[in-house]
Design a protein around this motif. Structure first.
Motif, short mmCIF file in Angstrom:
data_model
loop_
_atom_site.label_atom_id
_atom_site.label_comp_id
_atom_site.label_asym_id
_atom_site.label_seq_id
_atom_site.Cartn_x
_atom_site.Cartn_y
_atom_site.Cartn_z
N GLU A 87 46.67 -30.09 -5.58
CA GLU A 87 47.12 -29.97 -4.26
C GLU A 87 45.74 -29.10 -3.32
OE1 GLU A 87 49.50 -30.91 -2.41
OE2 GLU A 87 49.82 -31.93 -4.09
N ALA A 88 44.75 -28.70 -4.17
CA ALA A 88 43.62 -28.05 -3.56
C ALA A 88 43.07 -28.94 -2.51
CB ALA A 88 42.64 -27.56 -4.57
N VAL A 89 42.39 -29.93 -2.67
CA VAL A 89 42.07 -30.88 -1.49
C VAL A 89 42.75 -31.07 -0.47
CG1 VAL A 89 40.61 -32.96 -1.10
CG2 VAL A 89 39.93 -31.47 -3.12
N PRO A 90 44.14 -31.72 -0.73
CA PRO A 90 45.01 -32.07 0.18
C PRO A 90 45.30 -30.98 1.20
CG PRO A 90 45.63 -33.23 -1.80
CD PRO A 90 44.36 -32.09 -2.12
N ARG A 91 45.64 -29.86 0.84
CA ARG A 91 46.10 -28.81 1.45
C ARG A 91 44.86 -28.42 2.47
NH1 ARG A 91 49.68 -24.08 -0.69
NH2 ARG A 91 51.28 -25.37 -2.07
N LEU A 92 43.39 -28.36 1.74
CA LEU A 92 42.35 -28.10 2.88
C LEU A 92 42.20 -29.07 3.72
CD1 LEU A 92 40.06 -26.06 3.30
CD2 LEU A 92 38.77 -27.39 1.45
N LEU A 93 42.54 -30.35 3.51
CA LEU A 93 42.23 -31.41 4.34
C LEU A 93 42.95 -31.38 5.58
CD1 LEU A 93 41.30 -34.45 2.05
CD2 LEU A 93 39.76 -33.32 3.81
N ALA A 94 44.56 -30.89 5.05
CA ALA A 94 45.44 -30.74 6.30
C ALA A 94 45.23 -29.69 7.42
CB ALA A 94 46.72 -30.39 5.57
N ILE A 95 44.56 -28.59 6.69
CA ILE A 95 43.98 -27.75 7.65
C ILE A 95 42.84 -28.20 8.45
CG2 ILE A 95 42.89 -25.31 7.79
CD1 ILE A 95 44.21 -24.83 5.06
N TRP A 96 41.93 -28.94 8.11
CA TRP A 96 40.92 -29.49 8.62
C TRP A 96 41.14 -30.42 9.78
CZ3 TRP A 96 38.24 -25.98 6.22
CH2 TRP A 96 37.07 -25.72 6.50
N GLU A 97 42.28 -31.18 9.54
CA GLU A 97 42.96 -32.28 10.21
C GLU A 97 43.49 -31.37 11.70
OE1 GLU A 97 45.64 -36.43 10.41
OE2 GLU A 97 45.34 -35.15 8.71
N LYS A 98 43.89 -30.48 11.34
CA LYS A 98 44.74 -29.67 12.39
C LYS A 98 43.98 -29.16 13.28
CE LYS A 98 48.34 -27.65 10.96
NZ LYS A 98 49.54 -26.55 10.49
N TYR A 99 42.85 -28.41 12.74
CA TYR A 99 42.13 -27.37 13.42
C TYR A 99 40.58 -27.72 13.97
CZ TYR A 99 45.94 -24.38 12.52
OH TYR A 99 47.37 -23.90 12.42
N VAL A 100 40.03 -28.64 13.15
CA VAL A 100 38.34 -28.88 12.93
C VAL A 100 38.07 -30.07 13.67
CG1 VAL A 100 36.43 -28.50 11.63
CG2 VAL A 100 38.60 -27.20 11.16
N SER A 101 37.16 -30.00 14.55
CA SER A 101 36.51 -31.34 14.94
C SER A 101 35.43 -31.73 14.44
CB SER A 101 36.49 -31.39 16.42
OG SER A 101 35.71 -30.43 16.99
N GLU A 102 34.67 -30.86 13.67
CA GLU A 102 33.19 -30.73 13.11
C GLU A 102 33.20 -31.71 12.22
OE1 GLU A 102 29.91 -27.87 11.17
OE2 GLU A 102 31.87 -27.61 10.73
N LYS A 103 32.25 -32.76 12.15
CA LYS A 103 32.14 -33.88 11.14
C LYS A 103 31.89 -33.15 9.67
CE LYS A 103 29.50 -37.92 9.92
NZ LYS A 103 28.15 -38.95 10.41
N PRO A 104 32.49 -33.35 8.58
CA PRO A 104 32.37 -32.76 7.26
C PRO A 104 30.63 -32.96 6.99
CG PRO A 104 34.29 -33.98 7.24
CD PRO A 104 33.58 -34.33 8.50
N ARG A 105 30.32 -31.82 6.61
CA ARG A 105 29.04 -31.83 5.97
C ARG A 105 28.78 -31.60 4.57
NH1 ARG A 105 25.43 -27.83 8.53
NH2 ARG A 105 27.21 -26.48 8.87
N ALA A 106 27.76 -32.15 3.72
CA ALA A 106 27.61 -32.06 2.54
C ALA A 106 27.61 -30.63 1.97
CB ALA A 106 26.57 -32.97 1.86
N GLY A 107 28.05 -29.99 0.91
CA GLY A 107 27.76 -28.54 0.69
C GLY A 107 28.83 -27.77 1.25
N TYR A 108 29.40 -28.24 2.14
CA TYR A 108 30.40 -27.18 2.70
C TYR A 108 31.61 -27.60 2.87
CZ TYR A 108 26.10 -25.08 4.79
OH TYR A 108 25.19 -24.70 5.24
N ARG A 109 32.79 -26.64 3.09
CA ARG A 109 33.97 -27.25 3.08
C ARG A 109 34.46 -28.27 4.31
NH1 ARG A 109 36.60 -21.28 1.82
NH2 ARG A 109 35.93 -21.12 4.08
N PRO A 110 35.07 -29.22 4.05
CA PRO A 110 36.09 -29.37 2.77
C PRO A 110 35.45 -30.42 1.88
CG PRO A 110 36.57 -31.09 4.75
CD PRO A 110 35.58 -30.01 5.19
N LEU A 111 34.09 -30.80 2.04
CA LEU A 111 33.56 -31.68 0.90
C LEU A 111 33.14 -30.76 -0.38
CD1 LEU A 111 31.01 -33.90 3.27
CD2 LEU A 111 33.58 -34.22 2.54
N GLY A 112 32.74 -29.57 -0.02
CA GLY A 112 32.56 -29.03 -1.16
C GLY A 112 33.50 -27.66 -1.30
#
Length: 319
Positions: A228-253
């Motif tokens: 559930e670690a990744v799905p929970r984090l991605l759910a937060i990102w979808e709700k609050y973050v418009s920044e395009k994911p970048r390698a080495g940083y959450r949620p990719l890392g």
């Protein structure tokens, strides 16, 4: 004594010269001859503490090509010493605490330097000297405790939003917060702040901070292998973050802080960039760590588009 052929660092204290951290020599006094010998090495670091080093004794180090970290603390230096450092192309850290003869009137010679940190605690640094220090282009931190700098002198450099004076006793916490506020005000573009938009952005950030803290607490218990670690984090990102994911940083890392990355975040200020973009400034209450979040209006909602941390100026990092 037999001098080694090479050395990268030299530290003198209590009559002992240490080269490269492990080669020690009993040298009760530092002479011009010894300083010339040390200056002949390709040193990257040099430090002397509690010895009456004079300006003349530093002359052999003039324009040293490799020096990164140079310190003479509790010595007998004056402002005449600064030309020695002005032509050191790699110098980043200059530590001159306890040299009472320095008032800062020679700091103008460091205009071309790339110094990041300058420590002048327990010197005669005054308001005019601080103003000269603020004109050193790359300087981001200057330590000024137990000096002759007044609060009026501190406020006079607020137009430089890159520099961060460091003081623990010279001024109160409230005075330093007021200085930081003035820095931000002077750095702002003359765009009127939309107070309602700023309040909406703070609400979005507060909710994001809360959910991220809950996720990090969950991770502390569940670990990285939890499904559930990744799905929970991605759910937060979808709700609050418009920044395009970048390698080495959450949620990719995946990464988390046991203390909570945003647990102690306090709102400081807001700055309107355009109608649909603004900065929200925060500070971590325990560490004094500064961040600013770029908020972007997406459709009718505000989302987090980037975050910067105040290190050597404002630098982009990851959420």
């Amino acid at each position: 004594m037999e001098w080694p052929k090479r050395a990268r660092t030299a530290d003198w204290g209590n009559g002992v010269l240490t080269l490269d951290g492990d080669k020690q020599f009993d040298i009760p006094e530092l002479t011009i001859e010894i300083m010339e010998r040390l200056a002949g090495y390709t040193l990257v670091g040099f430090h002397v503490k509690d010895y009456p080093v004079t300006d003349e004794m530093l002359i052999p180090f003039t324009a040293h090509k490799n020096m990164v970290n140079f310190g003479v603390e509790d010595g007998a230096l004056t402002d005449t010493c600064f030309p020695v450092f002005s032509a050191m192309p790699k110098l980043r850290y200059l530590l001159l605490d306890g040299n009472a003869g320095i008032n800062g009137n020679g700091l103008s010679t460091l205009q071309e330097c790339k110094i990041d940190l300058l420590t002048l605690n327990r010197t005669g640094l005054n308001d005019a000297g601080l103003m000269q220090a603020a004109s050193i282009p790359k300087l981001s931190h200057i330590q000024i405790d137990h000096t002759a700098v007044t609060y009026e002198g501190l406020l006079a450099i607020a137009g430089n939003n890159r520099i961060e004076p460091v003081t623990h006793v010279q001024f109160t916490k409230e005075q330093m917060e007021n200085f930081s506020q003035l820095q931000r005000e002077k750095a702002k573009k003359p765009t009127p702040l939309d107070e309602q938009a700023a309040e909406d952005c703070r609400k979005v950030l507060s909710a994001f901070f809360e959910e991220m803290t809950e996720w990090e607490q969950y991770m502390e218990q569940a670990g990285f292998e939890d499904t559930e670690a990744v799905p929970r984090l991605l759910a937060i990102w979808e709700k609050y973050v418009s920044e395009k994911p970048r390698a080495g940083y959450r949620p990719l890392g995946l990464s988390y802080s046991a203390q909570g990355t945003y647990k102690g975040e306090q709102f400081l200020d807001a700055e309107q960039i355009t109608k649909n973009k603004l900065y929200i400034y925060t500070r971590e209450k325990n560490t004094g760590f500064d961040r600013r979040f770029l908020m972007k209006r997406v459709n009718e909602s505000w989302m987090i588009d980037a975050v910067q941390e105040r290190l050597d100026g404002w630098q982009r990092t990851g959420l």
